[in-house]
Structures are given as structure tokens and as C-alpha cells.
Design an enzyme around this catalytic site. Sequence first.
Site, PDB file in Angstrom:
ATOM      1  N   ASP A 157      -8.705 -17.152   9.234  1.00 14.72           N
ATOM      2  CA  ASP A 157      -9.813 -17.797   9.116  1.00 14.72           C
ATOM      3  C   ASP A 157     -10.206 -18.055   7.875  1.00 14.72           C
ATOM      4  OD1 ASP A 157      -9.455 -18.073  11.926  1.00 14.72           O
ATOM      5  OD2 ASP A 157     -11.298 -16.748  12.416  1.00 14.72           O
ATOM      6  N   GLY A 186     -10.314  -8.335   9.298  1.00 13.06           N
ATOM      7  CA  GLY A 186     -11.296  -9.280   9.261  1.00 13.06           C
ATOM      8  C   GLY A 186     -12.820  -8.710   9.546  1.00 13.06           C
ATOM      9  N   VAL A 243       0.825  -1.183  -0.087  1.00 16.26           N
ATOM     10  CA  VAL A 243       0.078   0.132  -0.191  1.00 16.26           C
ATOM     11  C   VAL A 243       0.770   1.161   0.148  1.00 16.26           C
ATOM     12  CG1 VAL A 243      -1.641   1.286   1.248  1.00 16.26           C
ATOM     13  CG2 VAL A 243      -2.057  -1.324   1.045  1.00 16.26           C
ATOM     14  N   GLY A 249      -4.113 -35.734   6.321  1.00 15.56           N
ATOM     15  CA  GLY A 249      -4.443 -37.178   6.447  1.00 15.56           C
ATOM     16  C   GLY A 249      -4.949 -37.485   7.740  1.00 15.56           C
TER      17      GLY A 249
HETATM   18  O1  F6P Z   1     -10.473 -14.098  14.083  1.00 12.67           O
HETATM   19  C1  F6P Z   1      -9.312 -15.154  13.821  1.00 12.67           C
HETATM   20  C2  F6P Z   1      -8.842 -15.941  15.052  1.00 12.67           C
HETATM   21  O2  F6P Z   1      -7.841 -16.454  14.684  1.00 12.67           O
HETATM   22  C3  F6P Z   1     -10.017 -16.970  15.605  1.00 12.67           C
HETATM   23  O3  F6P Z   1      -9.700 -18.286  14.677  1.00 12.67           O
HETATM   24  C4  F6P Z   1      -9.631 -17.290  16.745  1.00 12.67           C
HETATM   25  O4  F6P Z   1     -10.583 -17.923  17.662  1.00 12.67           O
HETATM   26  C5  F6P Z   1      -9.230 -15.870  17.397  1.00 12.67           C
HETATM   27  O5  F6P Z   1      -8.955 -15.297  16.236  1.00 12.67           O
HETATM   28  C6  F6P Z   1      -8.507 -15.830  18.410  1.00 12.67           C
HETATM   29  O6  F6P Z   1      -8.421 -14.277  18.639  1.00 12.67           O
HETATM   30  P1  F6P Z   1      -7.787 -13.780  19.952  1.00 12.67           P
HETATM   31  O7  F6P Z   1      -6.249 -13.816  19.914  1.00 12.67           O
HETATM   32  O8  F6P Z   1      -8.400 -12.466  20.352  1.00 12.67           O
HETATM   33  O9  F6P Z   1      -8.096 -14.869  21.352  1.00 12.67           O
END
Ligand code: F6P
Length: 310
Positions: A113, A87, A8, A171
Site C-alpha cells: 500500500d 505494515g 537480515v 494512462g
Molecule cells: O494492507 C494491504 C492490503 O493489500 C490492502 O490494500 C488490502 O485491502 C488488504 O491488504 C487485503 O488484505 P486481506 O488479504 O487480509 O484481505
Amino acid sequence: MNACIRAVVRTGIFRGASVVGINHGYQGMMEGSFRDMDSRSVSNIIQLGGTILKTARCKEFQTKEGRKFAFGQLVKEGIEGLVAIGGDGTFRGAEEFSREFDIPVVCIPGTIDNDLYGSDFTLGYDTATNTVIEAIDKIRDTAASHDRLFFIEVMGRDSGCIALNVGISGGAEAILLPEKETSIEDLCKLLERGEKGKKSSTIVIVAEGNSHGSAYIVAEKVWQQLPKYDTKVTILGHLQRGGSPSSFDRVLATRLGYAACNALLNGENRQVVGLRANQIKLTSLEDALDNNNSFRLSDDMLEISKVMSI
Ligand code: F6P
């Protein structure tokens, strides 16, 4: 995210814009925590995990007053457009902010995710799955040598993308997903089938958000029905979110950062940049958010994971 910030910044400068980094996301916007970015400010960061700009959750930004205050900070700083990387929460904040105030926003999907609409892949997902698979391969050595049953918990509070992906690439004999209920009885049947098929070790991938709870709870419930198994649990936790990004993620981050900056400078607003069928595409923020909760695990991947586990 660092590779994306770099893209960016350099695209903006290439186009003749001034680029300002906002520390700690919306929190830093509220606090007026800005830093001028030049080409050298993003040198030697493409290989670093995390984000040099840091990140934070910001409750105040969820209120209209908070966003109004944040907008005032941007005006004071002379900021005329935003690129937001993150996200679902980042996207929601950007959607409300750009609807309420006169500031164009382009978003970049960044989460391990892989659960955002508008891009086949989100930033960090490839790196996270590679980290997980390395761990699974190592755990498999013990599982195979000691004839054990391992439950490996991976991240994904609401999304089974990591679990399904690593379940196939690692697997696994079974995968528990947030999006699809698997009863303990059915899981036990799968394990028994494996044993009848002369499997001596077993790996079950447990997505964090599955309906039974943590991998410890799942393991305990299974053990109550099948005490003959030598059962072990590994929770991979936050190591999945760190580390040097894969080549795929660095290129994706660079493409998305370049595209987002160009989109903003070309007058786009309220858009998400994404990669679809290897093409950079724009999706409106509204569409991205509306479709966000749709089930994203493809049927063929689910079917393949079952067929491969026999
Ligand atoms: O939203 C992404 C993520 O990696 C989720 O899969 C996970 O539950 C969460 O963040 C963990 O977030 P934190 O570090 O705030 O507990």
C-alpha cells in the site's frame, strides 16, 4: 519480504550474531515457533514472492497478557532483539511490545500500500504496481479495440498510492481514491468530456477503499446515468500481492534488511528504517505511527493525473 529476510539473516551472521526466524509473525512468537537461520537457509529466496516465514494476524498479541506470554517465549529462546517486517499492525504491535518489555525492536516497512511514514517506498509497492500496470495494458487492448469503458479495481483499503501511481502510468481517464471524494456526477462529467474529445475507450481506476464501494457498484451507478457506454469491470484482487519481486524491491529489501539488522546490533531501539531521497534513514516508531494517517498523495501527482487525462 523474502529478500528482506535474507538480508537480515546474512547481515546478522556477518556481524557474528545468531539469527532466529519466527514463523507466522506474532502468532508464532506466542506459540514459540522459532527456527534457526543460517546463510544457506535463505539461499534461492530473493526471487520468491510471499514470505518463507509465513504471516498471520494474531488477536492474542493485541492484549497485554498475550504480549507478556510472547515475551516469555522470547526469553526462553534467548532472543535479545527483534526485527519486524510489516505494515501498520506490525508496527503497532512492535511499539506496544517494546514499550512494555525489555526487548529492542527495529521495524521494516513492508506493504504493497506504500502508506507508512518514514520511507518513500514500502516493500512490495513497486512489484505490485508493475503487476497492475501489466494487467491494465492488457485490458486496454480490449477497451481500445471494442470502444469500451473499463472500471479496474486495485488494492488500497485506506491508501490511494497504488491507484494514483498506476492511473498515471496506465494512462487512466479517471482515478477514484480513498483520500479524495469524487462524486458519480463529476466522474460522469469527466467521461463525457473524454467522449467529446473523441476518446473512444476509457479506463477508470477504482481504489478498493473509495467512498462508493466496489468497482461493480461504481460501474452500475455510472451506467445508470450513461447507459450508452459498453461498460466492463475487472477486479485485480490478490494477484497484486504475489509474484516475483521487481529488481527495485529486491534492492530496497536488501538495503532495509541490512540497515535494520545493523541498527539493532548497534543498540538502536523502537526505530523504523526507511528510504528517503535514496538515503537510508531511521524514524522513531512513535513518529512513524503518529504520522501514519497523514495524507500521502502528492499534489503534483494528483494534478498530473488530471492534466494527462484530457
Ligand atoms: O494492507 C494491504 C492490503 O493489500 C490492502 O490494500 C488490502 O485491502 C488488504 O491488504 C487485503 O488484505 P486481506 O488479504 O487480509 O484481505
